[in-house]
Design a protein around this motif. Structure first.
Motif, mmCIF file in Angstrom:
data_model
loop_
_atom_site.group_PDB
_atom_site.id
_atom_site.type_symbol
_atom_site.label_atom_id
_atom_site.label_comp_id
_atom_site.label_asym_id
_atom_site.label_seq_id
_atom_site.Cartn_x
_atom_site.Cartn_y
_atom_site.Cartn_z
ATOM 1 N N GLY A 167 0.815 -1.206 0.000
ATOM 2 C CA GLY A 167 0.000 0.000 0.000
ATOM 3 C C GLY A 167 0.843 1.247 0.000
ATOM 4 N N SER A 168 0.168 2.392 -0.037
ATOM 5 C CA SER A 168 0.855 3.677 0.033
ATOM 6 C C SER A 168 -0.102 4.706 0.610
ATOM 7 C CB SER A 168 1.346 4.119 -1.351
ATOM 8 O OG SER A 168 0.251 4.352 -2.225
ATOM 9 N N GLY A 169 0.471 5.782 1.101
ATOM 10 C CA GLY A 169 -0.385 6.805 1.679
ATOM 11 C C GLY A 169 0.422 7.954 2.252
ATOM 12 N N PRO A 170 -0.288 8.901 2.813
ATOM 13 C CA PRO A 170 -1.746 8.951 2.923
ATOM 14 C C PRO A 170 -2.407 9.349 1.603
ATOM 15 C CG PRO A 170 -0.779 10.935 3.839
ATOM 16 C CD PRO A 170 0.372 10.040 3.483
ATOM 17 N N LEU A 171 -3.730 9.177 1.529
ATOM 18 C CA LEU A 171 -4.481 9.652 0.375
ATOM 19 C C LEU A 171 -4.589 11.177 0.426
ATOM 20 C CD1 LEU A 171 -7.424 7.066 0.283
ATOM 21 C CD2 LEU A 171 -5.292 7.032 -1.027
ATOM 22 N N ASP A 172 -4.983 11.776 -0.708
ATOM 23 C CA ASP A 172 -5.124 13.236 -0.723
ATOM 24 C C ASP A 172 -6.329 13.661 0.119
ATOM 25 O OD1 ASP A 172 -7.555 13.218 -2.284
ATOM 26 O OD2 ASP A 172 -6.359 12.962 -4.093
ATOM 27 N N GLN A 173 -6.473 14.961 0.328
ATOM 28 C CA GLN A 173 -7.468 15.459 1.275
ATOM 29 C C GLN A 173 -8.897 15.095 0.894
ATOM 30 O OE1 GLN A 173 -6.989 19.621 2.118
ATOM 31 N NE2 GLN A 173 -5.036 19.342 3.169
ATOM 32 N N ASP A 174 -9.224 15.156 -0.392
ATOM 33 C CA ASP A 174 -10.589 14.823 -0.804
ATOM 34 C C ASP A 174 -10.899 13.358 -0.510
ATOM 35 O OD1 ASP A 174 -13.157 15.219 -2.233
ATOM 36 O OD2 ASP A 174 -12.251 13.846 -3.685
ATOM 37 N N LEU A 175 -9.973 12.466 -0.863
ATOM 38 C CA LEU A 175 -10.194 11.043 -0.606
ATOM 39 C C LEU A 175 -10.188 10.748 0.892
ATOM 40 C CD1 LEU A 175 -8.083 9.392 -3.463
ATOM 41 C CD2 LEU A 175 -10.558 9.764 -3.373
ATOM 42 N N GLN A 176 -9.380 11.508 1.653
ATOM 43 C CA GLN A 176 -9.396 11.345 3.111
ATOM 44 C C GLN A 176 -10.783 11.637 3.669
ATOM 45 O OE1 GLN A 176 -7.142 10.347 5.360
ATOM 46 N NE2 GLN A 176 -5.408 10.126 3.986
#
Length: 343
Positions: free
Chosen positions: A236-245
């Motif tokens: 996996g990878s992260g964090p997701l961007d703000q909208d996806l968060q």
């Protein structure tokens, strides 16, 4: 003052396969179990003395200061875990839901006067069963892939999807995970202990949370790399961007609210995030530590184990930008181009 003693058990490394040839242990289970144990015990070792039950045949290099409790293959497993944890101040268990292993471990430990920081009751029962989870979500209108059991397959609309996923109700990872475009064959093969779902396209993601008392701490949402042919978890990878968060947080909150009480400790929630928020859905709840922990611990300020044990204060803050941390199932982690030490 005496040092805090903490018991940390992971099923694969801790003797769950003690009566099976070690070479027969599925590699994904061995890799992910080892990675989680090393990461968790490393974080716990900063808080006290850590005792880990260990099948000495499994190649695990424990972090400095972590003490192994050797498991005897000829003796019952749970009684050995209880003996190892008897004088500990706290306990954490990582075990698969398969065949009721996680629920049995929690119940047996509590019967032995050891209270692990784990979910229990109806929350644990329903979260460990993909069919019961689907029913709970449906009753509260939580977005979730349509889920069918052997008793309801005759109601399937064949135009619902071009591909279908068949998996065990209590499965872990890609175990007995089948992707097919032949609905009739899938219906014929479906067993009482499995469910059938349409394949949902989108971004595989997960969001984890830590429940301590009345407090629920949401961790950064991350993406998952899943083999599209086998369903195998590849990292996996992260964090997701703000909208996806924001979208992941909203879904996780709805999912937890739809479940019975008695959530406790670390919980992982798998999601599919679509091109539009209206296409987002919750796939399942994992009532235990998940492999994402190996990456999450490098994304946040402080020591996640403190929050798991109920010792953390204030919100858990993310300290990296979107997509900066990535990891593999065996615990290798990168921050940008820098390879971090494998715990």
């Amino acid at each position: 003052m005496a040092s805090t003693k903490i018991f940390a058990a992971e099923f694969v490394c801790g003797g769950g396969f003690r009566q099976r040839n070690v070479a027969a242990i599925p590699k994904p289970l061995r890799d992910e179990g080892t990675a989680m144990l090393k990461a968790l015990s490393a974080d716990l070792s900063a808080l006290g003395e850590v005792i880990v039950p260990l099948d000495l045949r499994v190649d695990v290099e424990l972090p400095p200061g972590v003490r192994a409790f050797p498991i005897d293959a000829s003796l019952p497993l749970w009684s050995q875990w209880i003996a190892a944890a008897q004088d500990c101040d706290a306990a954490i268990i990582v075990a698969p839901e398969h065949s009721g292993a996680l629920a049995q471990a929690v119940a047996m430990m509590r019967a032995g006067a050891v209270d692990p920081v784990m979910s229990s009751g109806d929350f644990l029962r329903i979260a460990s069963d993909k069919w019961e989870t689907a029913r709970a979500f449906a009753s509260q209108l939580v977005p979730h892939p349509p889920t069918f059991s052997i008793a309801t397959i005759d109601s399937i609309d064949p135009n619902l999807a071009n591909q279908w996923i068949m998996k065990p109700r209590d499965g872990v990872g890609s175990e007995r995970f089948v992707i097919t475009d032949d609905l009739e064959a899938a219906k014929a093969q479906l067993q009482a202990d499995s469910v059938l779902q349409p394949y949902i396209s989108g971004l595989p993601a997960s969001i984890s949370l830590i429940v301590s008392g009345t407090q629920m701490h949401l961790l950064p949402a991350v993406s998952q790399v899943i083999d599209p042919h086998t369903g195998e978890y590849l990292g996996g990878s992260g964090p997701l961007d703000q909208d996806l968060q924001r979208r992941a947080t909203a879904l996780a909150t709805r999912a937890i609210e739809a479940m019975p009480p008695m959530a406790k400790g670390f919980i992982g929630i798998d999601l599919i995030l679509g091109e539009d928020a209206r296409d987002d859905c919750v796939v399942e709840i994992n009532p235990r530590l998940t492999t994402s922990y190996v990456g999450l611990r490098h994304m946040v300020e402080g020591n996640l184990a403190e929050w798991i044990l109920g010792q953390g204060t204030g919100p858990i803050r993310c300290k990296v930008s979107a997509g900066e941390v990535r990891w593999t199932p065996d615990g290798q982690v990168w921050h940008g181009s820098e390879s971090l030490e494998v715990c």
